[in-house]
Write a protein that holds these residues in place. Structure first.
Motif, short mmCIF file in Angstrom:
data_model
loop_
_atom_site.label_atom_id
_atom_site.label_comp_id
_atom_site.label_asym_id
_atom_site.label_seq_id
_atom_site.Cartn_x
_atom_site.Cartn_y
_atom_site.Cartn_z
N ALA A 123 -21.67 -37.93 21.44
CA ALA A 123 -21.66 -39.04 20.48
C ALA A 123 -21.96 -40.39 21.13
N GLY A 124 -22.90 -40.39 22.08
CA GLY A 124 -23.33 -41.64 22.69
C GLY A 124 -22.44 -42.15 23.80
N ARG A 125 -21.46 -41.36 24.21
CA ARG A 125 -20.56 -41.78 25.28
C ARG A 125 -20.38 -40.67 26.30
N ALA A 126 -20.10 -41.06 27.52
CA ALA A 126 -19.72 -40.12 28.56
C ALA A 126 -18.29 -40.41 28.97
N LEU A 127 -17.59 -39.39 29.38
CA LEU A 127 -16.20 -39.52 29.81
C LEU A 127 -16.06 -38.84 31.16
N ALA A 128 -15.62 -39.62 32.15
CA ALA A 128 -15.50 -39.11 33.51
C ALA A 128 -14.06 -39.24 33.99
N ALA A 129 -13.59 -38.22 34.70
CA ALA A 129 -12.26 -38.25 35.32
C ALA A 129 -12.42 -38.53 36.80
N LEU A 130 -11.74 -39.56 37.31
CA LEU A 130 -11.87 -40.00 38.69
C LEU A 130 -10.52 -39.87 39.39
N PRO A 131 -10.24 -38.72 40.03
CA PRO A 131 -8.92 -38.51 40.61
C PRO A 131 -8.57 -39.46 41.75
N ALA B 109 -10.64 -34.93 31.49
CA ALA B 109 -10.14 -35.68 30.34
C ALA B 109 -10.94 -35.25 29.11
N LEU B 110 -10.25 -35.17 27.98
CA LEU B 110 -10.86 -34.71 26.74
C LEU B 110 -10.26 -35.49 25.58
N THR C 73 -5.94 -38.60 23.92
CA THR C 73 -6.76 -38.03 24.99
C THR C 73 -5.90 -37.13 25.85
N ALA C 74 -6.35 -35.90 26.08
CA ALA C 74 -5.67 -34.98 27.00
C ALA C 74 -6.25 -35.19 28.39
#
Length: 327
Positions: A104-112, A139-140, A147-148
């Protein structure tokens, strides 16, 4: 037939075991847990299918159908490629991401290593960060407010509501990938090589199932199933959700690792890191049917698919570039 019967009996036994009253974890089969990893690919001997473009070593790949953007995570840089024009942009991240999604036009990144999750607007290339202690590895977004987040230390899953923790799941070993299937939230644990349902309201765990000998990656399909790759056991596994039951189990030799699902064509695409190949399975029926087998670049550790055109994007983790295939 014998293999399929064995599969269903094994799944039933695992479900029974998970319901037993015991102080030990029924999904943990050894005190020394080691996550499975991709095979080290040999040099390519067959020209890769499609077109190969140069790129640094890529760890993660995602595709957004709304903006036609291919996102490649290369260490601390996120490379954004407009697949219609070929234009490229790059975003510097504070640390390498452990997980990357695009929708949906976005990216989601998890940065430990930075203790944060980052959202990227793929139209403007702007970022928004949310601090999350514990080293987020995935992350979801569950809805506009929740957000999980899977955490490395302590090994757990936390639910953020407007950025504030509201529920936590403990008792995990190596939570790695979050999935929603059939309206249910699940976590893939790479150390126990298991899939476990989670109640996002309370954080309670449901009865989990072992996912082979060394599960590494998973995705979901339009039938509400979780499609899982058992790299160590060299198998493809499919689970229904609510309740969690194994539905398919199929041998995939060649050290399978990355998986992507094309919902338009009902194809599960799996990369084989030991043979530098990509295999496609029709999974609409009761058992997967191989429909495609293509040569890839070396070390094909990540893959994404455009569900509108069926175009595949395979990325190399050793600097061989990324491959575009229109099967």
């Amino acid at each position: 037939m014998r293999r399929l019967v064995t599969t269903y009996l094994s799944a039933a036994l695992l479900l029974t075991g998970c319901g037993m009253d015991t102080t030990s974890d029924p999904l943990q089969v050894t005190d020394t847990l080691t996550a499975a990893t991709p095979a080290t690919s040999p040099p390519t001997t067959t020209p890769p299918a499609g077109t190969v473009h140069p790129a640094p070593p890529v760890q993660l790949t995602a595709y957004d159908r709304d903006t036609h953007t291919l996102a490649l995570a290369t260490s601390r840089t996120l490379l954004l490629i407009d697949t219609t024009t070929g234009a490229q942009r790059s975003i510097d991240l504070p640390s390498p991401p452990a997980a990357l999604r695009a929708e949906a036009g976005r990216a989601l990144a998890a940065l430990p290593d930075s203790n944060q999750i980052t959202r990227i607007d793929l139209r403007t290339a702007t970022t928004q960060t949310t601090p999350v202690t514990g080293g987020p590895v995935d992350a979801l977004d569950l809805d506009p407010h929740r957000t999980a987040v899977a955490l490395r230390n302590p090994a757990s899953v936390t639910i953020l509501t407007d950025g504030t923790p509201t529920a936590t799941t403990t008792g995990l070993k190596g939570p790695a990938q979050l999935l929603t299937a059939g309206g249910h939230l699940h976590i893939l644990d790479r150390l126990t090589t298991a899939i476990t349902p989670i109640n996002p309201t309370t954080g309670d765990k449901g009865a989990g199932l072992r996912a082979g000998e060394g599960a590494t990656n998973a995705t979901t399909d339009r039938y509400g199933r979780i499609l899982t790759i058992d790299t160590r056991g060299q198998e493809y596994l499919a689970f229904s959700a609510g309740p969690l039951i194994m539905k398919q189990r199929y041998p995939v030799p060649g050290a399978p690792y990355a998986i992507a699902y094309d919902p338009t064509r009902n194809l599960a695409w799996v990369t084989l890191t030991a043979t530098n190949e990509l295999v496609g399975y029709d999974i609409a029926g009761g058992e997967p049917t191989e429909t495609h087998r293509l040569p890839t670049i070396s070390q094909p550790n990540s893959i994404a698919v455009d569900p509108d055109t069926g175009t595949l994007y395979i990325a190399s983790a050793n600097g061989a570039g990324y491959q575009v295939v229109k099967p």
